[in-house]
Design an enzyme around this catalytic site. Structure first.
Site, PDB file in Angstrom:
ATOM      1  NE  ARG A  54      57.123  54.674  32.455  1.00 25.34           N
ATOM      2  CZ  ARG A  54      57.665  55.799  32.889  1.00 25.34           C
ATOM      3  NH1 ARG A  54      57.283  56.316  34.007  1.00 25.34           N
ATOM      4  NH2 ARG A  54      58.594  56.385  32.178  1.00 25.34           N
ATOM      5  CB  THR A  55      53.755  48.477  31.276  1.00 25.96           C
ATOM      6  OG1 THR A  55      53.326  49.837  31.166  1.00 25.96           O
ATOM      7  CG2 THR A  55      52.549  47.600  31.522  1.00 25.96           C
ATOM      8  CE  LYS A  82      64.617  33.009  14.568  1.00 34.22           C
ATOM      9  NZ  LYS A  82      64.905  31.897  15.485  1.00 34.22           N
ATOM     10  NE  ARG A 104      52.373  47.818  26.698  1.00 32.63           N
ATOM     11  CZ  ARG A 104      52.687  49.016  27.199  1.00 32.63           C
ATOM     12  NH1 ARG A 104      53.675  49.704  26.673  1.00 32.63           N
ATOM     13  NH2 ARG A 104      52.016  49.524  28.204  1.00 32.63           N
ATOM     14  CG  HIS A 134      47.655  50.548  29.513  1.00 34.73           C
ATOM     15  ND1 HIS A 134      47.943  49.454  30.302  1.00 34.73           N
ATOM     16  CD2 HIS A 134      48.795  51.283  29.482  1.00 34.73           C
ATOM     17  CE1 HIS A 134      49.206  49.544  30.696  1.00 34.73           C
ATOM     18  NE2 HIS A 134      49.735  50.639  30.227  1.00 34.73           N
TER      19      HIS A 134
HETATM   20  C1  NCD Z   1      51.368  54.133  28.228  1.00 30.59           C
HETATM   21  C2  NCD Z   1      51.142  53.123  27.145  1.00 30.59           C
HETATM   22  O1  NCD Z   1      52.059  52.401  26.763  1.00 30.59           O
HETATM   23  O2  NCD Z   1      50.026  53.068  26.660  1.00 30.59           O
HETATM   24  N1  NCD Z   1      52.585  53.998  28.911  1.00 30.59           N
HETATM   25  C3  NCD Z   1      52.789  53.030  29.807  1.00 30.59           C
HETATM   26  O3  NCD Z   1      51.999  52.137  29.982  1.00 30.59           O
HETATM   27  N2  NCD Z   1      53.913  53.132  30.529  1.00 30.59           N
HETATM   28  C4  NCD Z   1      51.219  55.497  27.752  1.00 30.59           C
HETATM   29  C5  NCD Z   1      52.172  55.988  26.731  1.00 30.59           C
HETATM   30  O4  NCD Z   1      52.927  55.227  26.130  1.00 30.59           O
HETATM   31  O5  NCD Z   1      52.157  57.199  26.481  1.00 30.59           O
END
Ligand code: NCD
Length: 320
Positions: A54-55, A82, A104, A134
């Site tokens: 989703r992110t 690699k 990320r 985050h």
């Molecule tokens: C969060 C994350 O990855 O930190 N989720 C997200 O951003 N969709 C929270 C989680 O993974 O529980």
């Protein structure tokens, strides 16, 4: 704003500015044509070293709705697997002309390293680093709270006086950390609720008003928003609670607890949810739940962040 690395160092004014621009972005999303020409010619790279659906999709939608070009770079199946270093990857992106890098990474501090290394000139957005922060998740959560409580009268406001309970796996949660900083900057009162094993040791230094081990006690304090966190099994290398059944019995938001929440309060979850563990279907699907609003608002907030990072910068073409 050059980068968005955390909420700990975000000022109240900058936070409200992002939320207000997100309001404008949200307004454009109900038009027939949702695409704005604002970031035409800019390139946004999604650099994901950790799994995410989703992110990543949310950042992609945000960038595309602002007409930026998007390159998705996921570490699986790439030269990173690699053994290519963050430095080599970053320099490759720089050579390709990235204007913003959304990163990320499993290591706390990786976005900071990227932003301060001198390897790239692009703006850096932290999309989740280890258990550290985050920031866009906390911003979309604050946006969602503000919208539910103040509606069309949200602009310019903070969250002064609202009570927010953050419940569950706080130890492993970058979402909890970013929320604690941002919510306190915006004037909300934060309560943490978790089993003793899932509270970090240094939480006493956080700007919270209360920490509890008992969810029913926290519900009796009548929170305006209750934020359920996912149990992050992938970050657990030890037994932090006796069994899933025991966890959901003591710290899960079930129908009975949902019924005891004060009128007007909201139920939040950043997703992905473990239905039946930290949150029951009754709670996740109830009218109090903002889970899908959080997802929708996430796009508006990320549009605002990319806009504030990039709209002021000139492409070479424009500069000539
Ligand atoms: C969060 C994350 O990855 O930190 N989720 C997200 O951003 N969709 C929270 C989680 O993974 O529980």
């Amino acid at each position: 704003m050059r980068h968005l690395l955390d909420t700990q160092s975000l000022s109240r004014d900058d936070a409200i500015r992002i939320l207000d621009v997100a309001e404008d972005m949200r307004d454009t999303q109900s038009r027939e044509v949702r695409k704005l020409p604002t970031l035409r010619g800019k390139t946004v790279v999604n650099l994901f070293f950790e799994d995410s659906t989703r992110t990543r999709i949310s950042f992609e939608a945000a960038a595309k709705r602002l007409s930026a070009d998007v390159i998705n770079f996921s570490a699986k199946g790439s030269s990173v697997s690699k053994g290519e270093s963050l430095q080599d990857t970053a320099q490759t992106l720089q050579a390709m002309g990235a204007d913003a890098v959304v990163i990320r990474h499993g290591a706390s501090g990786a976005p900071q390293t990227l932003a301060t290394s001198g390897w790239i000139t692009a703006g850096v957005v932290n999309a989740g680093d280890g258990t550290h922060e985050h920031p866009t998740q906390a911003l979309l959560d604050a946006f969602t709270i503000r919208k539910r409580f103040f509606g069309d009268d949200s602009r310019g406001r903070d969250l002064r006086g609202l009570r927010v309970a953050i419940v569950g796996d706080i130890l492993h949660s970058r979402v909890a950390r970013s929320n604690v900083w941002l919510l306190s900057t915006l004037g909300a009162f934060v309560t943490l609720v978790a089993p003793p094993t899932l509270l970090p040791q240094n939480f006493a230094a956080w700007p919270i008003s209360h920490a509890a081990h008992d969810l029913d006690e926290a519900i009796a304090l009548e929170p305006d928003a209750i934020m359920m966190l996912r149990i992050q099994m992938e970050r657990m290398n030890a037994a932090f609670f006796p069994s899933e059944r025991e966890y959901s019995r003591r710290w899960g938001l079930d129908a009975a607890r949902l019924a005891r929440l004060p009128e007007g309060s909201i139920v939040m979850h950043p997703g992905p949810m473990n239905r039946g563990l930290e949150i029951s279907a009754d709670a996740a699907d109830s009218p109090r739940s903002t889970v899908l609003e959080q997802v929708a608002n996430g796009v508006s907030v990320r549009m605002a962040v990319l806009y504030l990072l990039l709209a002021g910068t000139n492409t070479e073409e424009e500069a000539e």
